[in-house]
Design an enzyme around this catalytic site. Sequence first.
Site, short mmCIF file in Angstrom:
data_model
loop_
_atom_site.label_atom_id
_atom_site.label_comp_id
_atom_site.label_asym_id
_atom_site.label_seq_id
_atom_site.Cartn_x
_atom_site.Cartn_y
_atom_site.Cartn_z
N TYR A 241 -3.81 7.91 -7.40
CA TYR A 241 -2.93 7.09 -6.56
C TYR A 241 -3.48 6.97 -5.14
O TYR A 241 -3.51 5.88 -4.56
CB TYR A 241 -1.54 7.71 -6.54
CG TYR A 241 -0.49 6.87 -5.87
CD1 TYR A 241 0.06 5.77 -6.52
CD2 TYR A 241 -0.01 7.18 -4.59
CE1 TYR A 241 1.04 5.00 -5.91
CE2 TYR A 241 0.96 6.42 -3.99
CZ TYR A 241 1.49 5.32 -4.65
OH TYR A 241 2.45 4.56 -4.04
N LYS B 118 -4.66 3.42 -3.43
CA LYS B 118 -4.03 2.86 -2.23
C LYS B 118 -5.03 2.72 -1.08
O LYS B 118 -4.92 1.81 -0.26
CB LYS B 118 -2.82 3.70 -1.83
CG LYS B 118 -1.67 3.59 -2.82
CD LYS B 118 -1.23 2.16 -3.05
CE LYS B 118 -0.03 2.06 -3.98
NZ LYS B 118 0.41 0.65 -4.19
N SER C 282 0.86 -1.18 0.00
CA SER C 282 0.00 0.00 0.00
C SER C 282 0.90 1.24 0.00
O SER C 282 1.92 1.27 -0.69
CB SER C 282 -0.93 -0.04 1.22
OG SER C 282 -1.74 1.10 1.27
#
Length: 256
Positions: free
Chosen positions: A159, A163, A145
């Site tokens: 992004y 994550k 992660s």
Amino acid sequence: MTFPILEGKSAIVTGAAMGMGEATAKLFAEAGARVLVADMNEERGKAVADEITASGGTAVFHQVNIADSAQVKAMVQAAVDAFGRLDVAVNNAALTPDDNLTSEIDEDYWDRLMSVDLKGTALCLKWELQQLVRQGDGGSIVNISSVSGFRPQPKNPAYVAAKHGVNGLTKTAALENGEHAIRVNAVAPGAIDTPMLRGALEQTGQSEAEFAPALSLLGRFGQPREVAQASLWLASDQSSYVTGSVIHVDAGYTSR
């Protein structure tokens, strides 16, 4: 010195051609694992596998695009064909973070990043879990992660969202597979000294000495091997009562 805590284990590491993935593949081999080095970059991936073999470890390279389900299924089968089974997987492959305000999302890159960082991780989980369940004797999966999955960064909407999704996938898979003795955890790295980070520094014209204190209570960037050590612990039986967790390897960044 690395203890042989993965002796006899078979492992897949995605995104293993460079950075944290490369460090993880090499550390796992040092710890006794037979490693499938998985990556899109054939030249560099083969080089990593050759370096492991030259150092006395066991590794083979497999080219894969984790956004393609059939290729991920074939990757898992390649590990089984090469080593007889699968015990451990580290789902590390990801694309470089985006660089747009949410109001100016690059839709093409959003789709590309999501197909790898989120869907790709889900596909890896799908086929790895099916193999581990079929074997019937447990296993360990580690998803990579990011601190961005906990503390959003500006101009990284894709992004950050991906994550956060990886954290959710990790916990869901852990809930579903405890009965099969399969543990699923994640590692959330902070500022790690990788080609990706160095490229970002070049773009902004900043040095590590200028930038690191804002991201680290230790005043420095982390090294890929330091992230790999967390993955190694989660992959091994030393973390046998840990599942559904995220370990932060971020020098305290998310604590302040």
